[in-house]
Write an enzyme that holds these catalytic residues in place. Structure first.
Site, PDB file in Angstrom:
ATOM      1  N   ILE A   1       0.608  -0.968   0.284  1.00 32.56           N
ATOM      2  CA  ILE A   1      -0.103   0.401  -0.076  1.00 32.56           C
ATOM      3  C   ILE A   1       0.692   0.932   0.056  1.00 32.56           C
ATOM      4  CG2 ILE A   1      -1.762  -1.149   1.016  1.00 32.56           C
ATOM      5  CD1 ILE A   1      -1.019   0.542   4.062  1.00 32.56           C
TER       6      ILE A   1
ATOM      7  N   ASN B   1      12.649  -7.890   5.764  1.00 36.53           N
ATOM      8  CA  ASN B   1      13.488  -7.151   6.969  1.00 36.53           C
ATOM      9  C   ASN B   1      12.481  -8.085   8.115  1.00 36.53           C
ATOM     10  OD1 ASN B   1      13.493  -4.676   5.335  1.00 36.53           O
ATOM     11  ND2 ASN B   1      11.608  -4.570   5.274  1.00 36.53           N
TER      12      ASN B   1
ATOM     13  N   GLY C   1      13.520  -2.386  10.187  1.00 40.91           N
ATOM     14  CA  GLY C   1      12.370  -2.416   9.997  1.00 40.91           C
ATOM     15  C   GLY C   1      11.113  -3.186   9.384  1.00 40.91           C
TER      16      GLY C   1
ATOM     17  N   HIS D   1       7.136 -11.952   5.843  1.00 42.43           N
ATOM     18  CA  HIS D   1       6.704 -11.042   4.174  1.00 42.43           C
ATOM     19  C   HIS D   1       8.166 -10.774   3.697  1.00 42.43           C
ATOM     20  CE1 HIS D   1       6.257  -7.824   6.484  1.00 42.43           C
ATOM     21  NE2 HIS D   1       6.982  -6.765   5.863  1.00 42.43           N
TER      22      HIS D   1
ATOM     23  N   HIS E   1       9.228  -8.623   0.443  1.00 41.06           N
ATOM     24  CA  HIS E   1       8.814  -7.321  -1.151  1.00 41.06           C
ATOM     25  C   HIS E   1       9.965  -7.715  -2.249  1.00 41.06           C
ATOM     26  CE1 HIS E   1       8.050  -4.770   2.115  1.00 41.06           C
ATOM     27  NE2 HIS E   1       8.593  -5.093   3.031  1.00 41.06           N
TER      28      HIS E   1
END
Length: 114
Positions: A31, A87, A93, A100, A102
């Site tokens: 998002i 992360n 972060g 997950h 990225h």
């Protein structure tokens, strides 16, 4: 986990722009994208961090990486190059404690990354 945002996305309780799904992984657009292609790939099973995922089920970590590559191919960034980032922990972060990856691409990615 009842309070986990990503578990709620897996359960279809919270909407997300899903771009890829198989039996064990789900991928959806971030998002707050940091690149033209920025997709999160998660295991459907809850594991808080990449370290927890690696310890819990050796095949599941592989499935997440395969799904990340499938997303890169689908999004058209596989040939030109893309980055997969996990992360792990607040100091790195991580803000949602459901592991997950990225998948970032679609622009030149500098090093070091922040």
């Amino acid at each position: 986990m009842t309070d986990c945002l990503f578990c709620k996305i897996v359960a279809k309780e919270i909407p997300a722009e899903v771009v890829y799904e198989n039996d064990r992984a789900l991928a959806f657009r971030d998002i707050n994208p940091q690149a033209p292609t920025h997709v999160l790939v998660i295991p459907k099973e809850h594991h808080a961090t990449a370290a927890a995922l690696a310890e819990a089920d050796s095949g599941l970590a592989d499935e997440v990486l395969k799904a990340a590559h499938a997303v890169a191919e689908q999004e058209g960034v596989a040939e030109g190059g893309y980055r997969i980032v996990f992360n792990t922990g607040p100091g790195a972060g991580q803000t949602v404690f459901h592991v997950h990856a990225h998948v970032l691409g679609g622009r030149d990615l500098t090093w070091p990354p922040g």
